[in-house]
Design an enzyme around this catalytic site. Structure first.
Site, PDB file in Angstrom:
ATOM      1  N   HIS A 124      43.754  33.150  35.234  1.00  0.00           N
ATOM      2  CA  HIS A 124      43.580  34.355  36.047  1.00  0.00           C
ATOM      3  C   HIS A 124      43.838  34.107  37.526  1.00  0.00           C
ATOM      4  CE1 HIS A 124      39.636  32.935  37.563  1.00  0.00           C
ATOM      5  NE2 HIS A 124      39.534  32.397  36.365  1.00  0.00           N
ATOM      6  N   ASP A 125      44.469  35.081  38.157  1.00  0.00           N
ATOM      7  CA  ASP A 125      44.665  35.119  39.609  1.00  0.00           C
ATOM      8  C   ASP A 125      45.587  34.026  40.135  1.00  0.00           C
ATOM      9  OD1 ASP A 125      42.642  37.324  40.199  1.00  0.00           O
ATOM     10  OD2 ASP A 125      41.356  35.838  39.245  1.00  0.00           O
ATOM     11  N   GLY A 142      42.003  28.911  37.448  1.00  0.00           N
ATOM     12  CA  GLY A 142      42.146  30.165  38.177  1.00  0.00           C
ATOM     13  C   GLY A 142      42.457  29.989  39.646  1.00  0.00           C
TER      14      GLY A 142
END
Length: 261
Positions: A124-125, A142
Protein backbone atom coordinates in the site's frame (compact mmCIF):
# COMPACT_ATOMS: atom_id res chain seq x y z
CA UNK A 1 -12.17 -19.77 -36.39
CA UNK A 2 -10.76 -16.64 -34.77
CA UNK A 3 -10.36 -16.80 -30.98
CA UNK A 4 -12.35 -14.22 -29.00
CA UNK A 5 -10.33 -11.48 -27.34
CA UNK A 6 -12.13 -12.22 -24.07
CA UNK A 7 -12.31 -15.89 -23.09
CA UNK A 8 -15.86 -17.05 -22.29
CA UNK A 9 -14.79 -18.28 -18.83
CA UNK A 10 -13.56 -14.82 -17.74
CA UNK A 11 -15.78 -13.04 -15.21
CA UNK A 12 -16.07 -9.32 -15.89
CA UNK A 13 -18.03 -6.72 -13.93
CA UNK A 14 -20.54 -4.68 -15.87
CA UNK A 15 -18.90 -1.52 -14.50
CA UNK A 16 -15.40 -2.39 -15.73
CA UNK A 17 -14.11 -0.18 -18.56
CA UNK A 18 -12.19 -2.31 -21.05
CA UNK A 19 -10.79 -1.15 -24.39
CA UNK A 20 -11.98 -3.21 -27.34
CA UNK A 21 -8.41 -4.36 -28.11
CA UNK A 22 -7.77 -5.87 -24.66
CA UNK A 23 -7.20 -9.65 -24.45
CA UNK A 24 -8.40 -11.49 -21.34
CA UNK A 25 -7.58 -15.16 -20.78
CA UNK A 26 -9.47 -18.03 -19.19
CA UNK A 27 -10.80 -17.78 -15.64
CA UNK A 28 -9.60 -14.23 -15.04
CA UNK A 29 -11.76 -12.01 -12.85
CA UNK A 30 -12.13 -8.30 -13.63
CA UNK A 31 -13.92 -6.47 -10.83
CA UNK A 32 -16.01 -3.34 -10.56
CA UNK A 33 -14.21 -0.05 -11.14
CA UNK A 34 -11.36 -1.52 -13.19
CA UNK A 35 -10.27 0.50 -16.25
CA UNK A 36 -7.99 -1.30 -18.76
CA UNK A 37 -6.28 0.53 -21.61
CA UNK A 38 -5.72 -0.50 -25.22
CA UNK A 39 -3.61 -3.49 -26.28
CA UNK A 40 -3.17 -4.79 -22.75
CA UNK A 41 -3.03 -8.58 -22.38
CA UNK A 42 -4.46 -10.25 -19.29
CA UNK A 43 -3.47 -13.92 -19.14
CA UNK A 44 -5.44 -16.69 -17.44
CA UNK A 45 -6.31 -16.72 -13.72
CA UNK A 46 -5.57 -13.03 -13.15
CA UNK A 47 -7.58 -11.06 -10.57
CA UNK A 48 -8.01 -7.31 -11.04
CA UNK A 49 -9.97 -5.35 -8.43
CA UNK A 50 -11.08 -1.74 -8.52
CA UNK A 51 -10.89 1.07 -8.17
CA UNK A 52 -7.89 0.55 -10.45
CA UNK A 53 -6.52 1.91 -13.71
CA UNK A 54 -4.28 -0.25 -15.88
CA UNK A 55 -2.87 1.64 -18.85
CA UNK A 56 -1.96 0.73 -22.44
CA UNK A 57 0.17 -2.15 -23.65
CA UNK A 58 0.63 -3.96 -20.35
CA UNK A 59 1.10 -7.74 -20.05
CA UNK A 60 -0.17 -9.39 -16.88
CA UNK A 61 0.76 -13.05 -16.38
CA UNK A 62 -1.21 -15.80 -14.62
CA UNK A 63 -2.15 -15.61 -10.95
CA UNK A 64 -1.23 -11.94 -10.50
CA UNK A 65 -3.58 -10.09 -8.14
CA UNK A 66 -3.73 -6.35 -8.69
CA UNK A 67 -5.85 -3.82 -6.82
CA UNK A 68 -6.72 -5.98 -3.83
CA UNK A 69 -7.37 -4.38 -0.44
CA UNK A 70 -4.19 -3.49 1.43
CA UNK A 71 -2.86 -5.83 4.12
CA UNK A 72 -2.64 -2.82 6.44
CA UNK A 73 -4.86 -3.71 9.40
CA UNK A 74 -6.65 -0.36 9.24
CA UNK A 75 -7.78 -0.85 5.63
CA UNK A 76 -11.49 -1.28 4.93
CA UNK A 77 -13.14 -2.40 1.65
CA UNK A 78 -15.15 0.81 1.31
CA UNK A 79 -12.12 3.13 1.75
CA UNK A 80 -11.65 5.58 -1.12
CA UNK A 81 -8.32 4.05 -2.19
CA UNK A 82 -7.02 2.78 -5.50
CA UNK A 83 -4.18 1.49 -7.69
CA UNK A 84 -2.91 3.27 -10.81
CA UNK A 85 -0.58 1.40 -13.18
CA UNK A 86 0.84 3.07 -16.29
CA UNK A 87 1.74 1.76 -19.74
CA UNK A 88 3.86 -1.08 -21.18
CA UNK A 89 4.57 -2.82 -17.89
CA UNK A 90 5.40 -6.52 -17.70
CA UNK A 91 3.85 -8.02 -14.57
CA UNK A 92 4.77 -11.66 -14.07
CA UNK A 93 3.20 -14.57 -12.21
CA UNK A 94 1.88 -14.13 -8.66
CA UNK A 95 2.70 -10.41 -8.46
CA UNK A 96 0.58 -8.53 -5.91
CA UNK A 97 0.02 -4.76 -6.10
CA UNK A 98 -2.33 -3.51 -3.39
CA UNK A 99 -4.48 -0.43 -2.90
CA UNK A 100 -3.32 2.59 -0.97
CA UNK A 101 -4.56 3.52 2.48
CA UNK A 102 -6.15 6.58 4.01
CA UNK A 103 -2.90 7.18 5.90
CA UNK A 104 -1.56 8.94 2.76
CA UNK A 105 -3.16 9.79 -0.58
CA UNK A 106 -5.06 6.53 -0.84
CA UNK A 107 -2.98 5.61 -3.89
CA UNK A 108 -0.48 2.94 -4.89
CA UNK A 109 1.13 3.96 -8.17
CA UNK A 110 3.33 2.18 -10.72
CA UNK A 111 4.66 4.12 -13.72
CA UNK A 112 5.59 2.99 -17.24
CA UNK A 113 7.88 0.37 -18.80
CA UNK A 114 8.60 -1.54 -15.60
CA UNK A 115 9.74 -5.17 -15.59
CA UNK A 116 8.21 -6.81 -12.50
CA UNK A 117 9.16 -10.46 -12.09
CA UNK A 118 7.38 -13.33 -10.36
CA UNK A 119 6.16 -13.09 -6.75
CA UNK A 120 7.00 -9.39 -6.35
CA UNK A 121 4.88 -7.67 -3.70
CA UNK A 122 4.17 -3.93 -3.93
CA UNK A 123 2.33 -2.89 -0.79
CA UNK A 124 0.00 0.00 0.00
CA UNK A 125 0.94 3.60 -0.76
CA UNK A 126 4.09 2.72 -2.70
CA UNK A 127 5.16 4.84 -5.67
CA UNK A 128 7.25 3.15 -8.37
CA UNK A 129 8.71 5.21 -11.20
CA UNK A 130 9.52 4.20 -14.78
CA UNK A 131 11.88 1.63 -16.34
CA UNK A 132 12.55 -0.19 -13.07
CA UNK A 133 13.46 -3.87 -12.82
CA UNK A 134 12.32 -5.92 -9.84
CA UNK A 135 13.63 -9.48 -9.80
CA UNK A 136 11.78 -12.43 -8.30
CA UNK A 137 10.42 -12.14 -4.76
CA UNK A 138 11.26 -8.47 -4.19
CA UNK A 139 9.06 -7.17 -1.36
CA UNK A 140 8.17 -3.51 -0.92
CA UNK A 141 6.58 -2.65 2.43
CA UNK A 142 4.15 0.25 2.61
CA UNK A 143 4.92 3.87 1.73
CA UNK A 144 8.06 3.14 -0.33
CA UNK A 145 9.32 5.27 -3.21
CA UNK A 146 11.36 3.69 -6.04
CA UNK A 147 12.92 6.06 -8.56
CA UNK A 148 13.26 5.63 -12.32
CA UNK A 149 15.65 2.96 -13.65
CA UNK A 150 16.22 1.38 -10.22
CA UNK A 151 17.20 -2.30 -10.35
CA UNK A 152 16.24 -4.48 -7.38
CA UNK A 153 17.89 -7.88 -7.12
CA UNK A 154 15.93 -10.99 -6.22
CA UNK A 155 14.61 -11.28 -2.66
CA UNK A 156 15.36 -7.64 -1.87
CA UNK A 157 13.36 -6.66 1.23
CA UNK A 158 12.62 -2.99 1.86
CA UNK A 159 11.46 -1.46 5.14
CA UNK A 160 8.42 0.80 5.05
CA UNK A 161 8.92 4.50 4.26
CA UNK A 162 12.31 3.91 2.58
CA UNK A 163 13.16 5.81 -0.60
CA UNK A 164 15.32 4.47 -3.43
CA UNK A 165 16.81 6.99 -5.82
CA UNK A 166 16.95 6.79 -9.60
CA UNK A 167 19.45 4.34 -11.13
CA UNK A 168 20.26 2.68 -7.80
CA UNK A 169 20.97 -1.07 -7.62
CA UNK A 170 20.39 -3.64 -4.88
CA UNK A 171 22.13 -6.99 -4.71
CA UNK A 172 20.13 -10.18 -4.32
CA UNK A 173 18.84 -10.73 -0.80
CA UNK A 174 19.55 -7.15 0.32
CA UNK A 175 17.62 -5.93 3.36
CA UNK A 176 17.09 -2.15 3.23
CA UNK A 177 16.32 -0.19 6.38
CA UNK A 178 17.46 3.23 5.18
CA UNK A 179 17.26 5.36 2.03
CA UNK A 180 19.49 4.64 -0.97
CA UNK A 181 20.57 7.71 -2.98
CA UNK A 182 20.49 7.84 -6.77
CA UNK A 183 23.20 5.83 -8.59
CA UNK A 184 24.35 3.90 -5.50
CA UNK A 185 24.71 0.10 -5.24
CA UNK A 186 23.90 -1.65 -1.96
CA UNK A 187 24.14 -5.25 -0.85
CA UNK A 188 23.85 -7.33 2.31
CA UNK A 189 21.78 -7.80 5.46
CA UNK A 190 21.48 -5.02 6.47
CA UNK A 191 22.37 -3.45 3.12
CA UNK A 192 25.68 -1.62 2.90
CA UNK A 193 26.97 0.69 0.12
CA UNK A 194 29.16 -1.06 -2.46
CA UNK A 195 30.00 1.73 -4.90
CA UNK A 196 28.01 3.25 -7.72
CA UNK A 197 26.00 1.56 -10.46
CA UNK A 198 28.69 2.20 -13.09
CA UNK A 199 27.53 -0.45 -15.54
CA UNK A 200 23.94 0.77 -15.46
CA UNK A 201 25.04 4.37 -16.01
CA UNK A 202 27.19 3.34 -18.96
CA UNK A 203 24.27 1.49 -20.55
CA UNK A 204 22.05 4.55 -20.15
CA UNK A 205 24.45 6.94 -21.81
CA UNK A 206 25.87 8.88 -18.88
CA UNK A 207 29.03 10.73 -19.84
CA UNK A 208 32.43 9.96 -18.37
CA UNK A 209 32.34 13.36 -16.68
CA UNK A 210 29.01 12.55 -15.00
CA UNK A 211 30.20 9.13 -13.84
CA UNK A 212 33.39 10.66 -12.42
CA UNK A 213 31.40 13.31 -10.57
CA UNK A 214 29.03 10.66 -9.16
CA UNK A 215 32.03 8.64 -7.96
CA UNK A 216 33.43 11.73 -6.24
CA UNK A 217 30.05 12.31 -4.61
CA UNK A 218 29.95 8.70 -3.42
CA UNK A 219 33.37 9.10 -1.80
CA UNK A 220 32.19 12.21 0.01
CA UNK A 221 29.07 10.51 1.32
CA UNK A 222 30.45 7.13 2.29
CA UNK A 223 34.25 7.22 2.49
CA UNK A 224 35.25 10.68 3.72
CA UNK A 225 34.23 10.23 7.35
CA UNK A 226 32.77 13.74 7.30
CA UNK A 227 29.60 14.66 9.17
CA UNK A 228 26.56 15.01 6.93
CA UNK A 229 26.51 18.81 7.10
CA UNK A 230 30.02 18.94 5.63
CA UNK A 231 29.15 16.25 3.09
CA UNK A 232 26.27 18.41 1.84
CA UNK A 233 28.60 21.39 1.49
CA UNK A 234 30.97 19.31 -0.63
CA UNK A 235 28.12 17.96 -2.72
CA UNK A 236 26.88 21.49 -3.37
CA UNK A 237 30.22 22.38 -4.92
CA UNK A 238 30.19 19.27 -7.12
CA UNK A 239 26.56 19.88 -8.09
CA UNK A 240 27.51 23.23 -9.60
CA UNK A 241 29.23 21.26 -12.38
CA UNK A 242 27.12 18.09 -12.42
CA UNK A 243 23.29 17.90 -12.46
CA UNK A 244 23.60 14.22 -11.52
CA UNK A 245 25.28 15.14 -8.24
CA UNK A 246 22.56 17.75 -7.80
CA UNK A 247 20.04 14.88 -7.86
CA UNK A 248 21.99 13.10 -5.13
CA UNK A 249 22.11 16.23 -2.97
CA UNK A 250 18.41 16.91 -3.41
CA UNK A 251 17.61 13.31 -2.47
CA UNK A 252 19.73 13.47 0.68
CA UNK A 253 18.25 16.77 1.78
CA UNK A 254 14.73 15.35 1.51
CA UNK A 255 15.55 12.03 3.22
CA UNK A 256 13.47 11.20 6.28
CA UNK A 257 14.95 7.80 7.16
CA UNK A 258 18.58 8.88 6.63
CA UNK A 259 21.17 6.86 4.69
CA UNK A 260 22.84 3.56 5.51
CA UNK A 261 26.48 4.68 5.94
Amino acid sequence: MKEPLIHPTAIISASAQIDSSVRIGPYSVIGAGVDIGAETIIDSHVVLKGPMTLGRGNRVYPFAVLGELSQDMTARPDDATRVVIGDRNTIREYVTIQRGTLKEQGLTKVGDDNWIMAHVHIAHDCVVGNHTIMANNVALSGHIFVGDWAVLGGYTLIHQFCRLGAHCFTGGGAVLRRDVPPFVMVEGHPAQPRGINSEGLKRRGFSLEDVTAIKDAYKLIYLSGMVMADVKTGLSKLAAQSPAVGQMLEFIESSKRALQR
